[in-house]
Design an enzyme around this catalytic site. Structure first.
Site, PDB file in Angstrom:
ATOM      1  N   MET A  99      35.890  93.161  56.103  1.00 28.02           N
ATOM      2  CA  MET A  99      36.412  94.228  56.024  1.00 28.02           C
ATOM      3  C   MET A  99      35.672  94.841  54.850  1.00 28.02           C
ATOM      4  O   MET A  99      35.511  93.932  53.502  1.00 28.02           O
ATOM      5  CB  MET A  99      37.460  94.323  55.368  1.00 28.02           C
ATOM      6  CG  MET A  99      38.574  93.734  57.224  1.00 28.02           C
ATOM      7  SD  MET A  99      40.239  94.148  56.515  1.00 28.02           S
ATOM      8  CE  MET A  99      40.502  92.548  55.598  1.00 28.02           C
ATOM      9  N   PHE A 186      41.414  94.677  48.555  1.00 30.02           N
ATOM     10  CA  PHE A 186      39.812  94.728  48.351  1.00 30.02           C
ATOM     11  C   PHE A 186      39.253  93.076  49.785  1.00 30.02           C
ATOM     12  O   PHE A 186      39.765  93.057  50.190  1.00 30.02           O
ATOM     13  CB  PHE A 186      39.700  94.376  46.585  1.00 30.02           C
ATOM     14  CG  PHE A 186      39.973  95.280  46.064  1.00 30.02           C
ATOM     15  CD1 PHE A 186      39.679  96.868  45.723  1.00 30.02           C
ATOM     16  CD2 PHE A 186      41.651  94.763  45.459  1.00 30.02           C
ATOM     17  CE1 PHE A 186      40.580  97.544  45.073  1.00 30.02           C
ATOM     18  CE2 PHE A 186      42.202  96.064  43.904  1.00 30.02           C
ATOM     19  CZ  PHE A 186      41.754  97.450  44.460  1.00 30.02           C
ATOM     20  N   GLY A 187      38.089  93.991  49.450  1.00 30.72           N
ATOM     21  CA  GLY A 187      36.901  93.172  50.456  1.00 30.72           C
ATOM     22  C   GLY A 187      37.240  92.117  50.903  1.00 30.72           C
ATOM     23  O   GLY A 187      37.526  90.887  50.131  1.00 30.72           O
ATOM     24  N   SER A 188      37.187  91.684  52.197  1.00 29.56           N
ATOM     25  CA  SER A 188      37.962  90.287  52.692  1.00 29.56           C
ATOM     26  C   SER A 188      37.226  89.793  53.635  1.00 29.56           C
ATOM     27  O   SER A 188      36.815  91.090  54.651  1.00 29.56           O
ATOM     28  CB  SER A 188      39.485  90.781  52.320  1.00 29.56           C
ATOM     29  OG  SER A 188      40.599  91.596  52.816  1.00 29.56           O
ATOM     30  N   ARG A 189      38.161  89.306  54.903  1.00 29.45           N
ATOM     31  CA  ARG A 189      37.979  89.288  56.504  1.00 29.45           C
ATOM     32  C   ARG A 189      38.849  88.409  56.566  1.00 29.45           C
ATOM     33  O   ARG A 189      39.974  87.923  56.486  1.00 29.45           O
ATOM     34  CB  ARG A 189      36.839  87.415  55.467  1.00 29.45           C
ATOM     35  CG  ARG A 189      36.599  87.034  57.097  1.00 29.45           C
ATOM     36  CD  ARG A 189      35.246  85.993  56.941  1.00 29.45           C
ATOM     37  NE  ARG A 189      35.423  85.089  58.153  1.00 29.45           N
ATOM     38  CZ  ARG A 189      33.977  84.024  57.686  1.00 29.45           C
ATOM     39  NH1 ARG A 189      33.074  84.722  57.216  1.00 29.45           N
ATOM     40  NH2 ARG A 189      33.620  82.897  59.070  1.00 29.45           N
TER      41      ARG A 189
END
Length: 225
Positions: A99, A186-189
Site C-alpha cells: 500500500m 501510512f505506507g505499509s503491506r
C-alpha cells in the site's frame, strides 16, 4: 467521503494547527504572497491526510465461499512459496499487497471464519515492499480458520513511514470479509499465507482493491476434512 475513525483525532489536530499558523501569518504579515503560499501548502497537506484516512463503505458483491479476497488496496508485490516460521512452520503460498500513501489503509478480513490466533511482534521499519519486511518489520499476525478447517494467515506489516498498526481482530471471534480487520497508518503491506497449491487469481504488479478483488481460490482438497 467518510473519514476513518483512526484519523479523526489526527485530522482535527492537524486542521487546528494549520489554521492557527495561517491565522498568525494573516494578522502579522497580512494578505501577502507568503500568506497565499502558506495557505496553499496547508490546504494540500490537509487534503493529503484526509485522502489517506478515507474510509469507503464496501461489501463483496458475490458469494465469497472458497475465495480469498484482497485484504487491502494496493499492488501485488509477491506471489511465492515461502517457509512461514511464526505459526505454521512449513511452506505456504505467500501473496503480498503493498500500500502506498495514496491507497486506502483500512484492512479487511480475506476469508470468513473464526479468528484462531492474534499476535503482535515488534521490529524494524524498513521499506514494506522488501521481502524481508514480512519477518523483520513491526507486524501483527492474524490466523482465521474457515468453516472447512483451512487456516489462512494474514500479516499486517509496518513500513518506513508506518509507525502504528491497529488490529481489531480478537481470538475466538467471528471474521467476515465485509468487516475491517484493522488499519495501518501510512505506507505499509499486508501478506496472506495460504496452503501450497492454492489457485492464484491475480498476477504480479496487479492493482487490487480491498474487500473487492478475489486473489485466490481454495481448492476442494484444501477445505475438505
Amino acid at each position: 467521503m467518510k473519514v476513518h475513525r483512526e484519523g479523526t483525532g489526527l485530522l482535527l489536530s492537524l486542521f487546528t494547527f494549520l489554521f492557527i499558523v495561517n491565522l498568525i501569518i494573516y494578522y502579522t504579515i497580512g494578505k501577502g504572497i507568503l500568506f497565499y503560499i502558506t495557505t496553499s501548502i496547508s490546504s494540500g497537506v490537509f487534503l493529503l491526510f484526509l485522502n489517506f484516512f478515507r474510509s469507503p463503505s464496501r461489501r463483496f458483491p458475490y458469494d465469497s465461499e472458497g475465495l480469498v479476497i484482497a485484504p487491502a488496496d494496493g499492488t501485488i508485490v509477491a506471489i511465492e512459496e515461502v517457509m512461514e516460521r511464526e505459526y505454521f512452520n512449513e511452506k505456504r503460498l505467500q501473496i503480498s499487497v503493498f500500500m502506498s500513501i495514496f491507497n486506502v489503509h483500512a484492512n479487511w478480513f480475506p476469508v470468513n471464519g473464526i479468528v484462531k490466533y492474534v499476535a503482535h511482534q515488534r521490529g524494524n521499519f524498513k521499506a514494506a515492499y522488501l521481502p524481508k519486511s514480512s519477518t523483520e518489520n513491526e507486524r501483527s499476525t492474524i490466523v482465521i480458520t474457515t468453516r472447512y478447517g483451512v487456516e489462512v494467515l494474514t500479516r499486517q506489516i509496518a513500513g518506513v513511514l508506518a509507525r502504528r498498526i491497529v488490529t481489531y481482530a480478537k481470538e475466538d471471534e467471528r471474521a467476515h470479509v465485509d468487516e475491517q480487520m484493522g488499519f495501518i497508518k501510512f505506507g505499509s503491506r499486508v501478506d496472506i499465507f495460504l496452503p501450497v497449491g492454492t489457485e492464484v487469481l491475480i498476477e504480479m504488479d496487479q492493482k487490487v482493491t480491498g474487500n473487492q478483488t478475489p486473489v485466490a481460490r481454495l481448492h476442494r482438497m484444501n477445505y475438505e476434512f
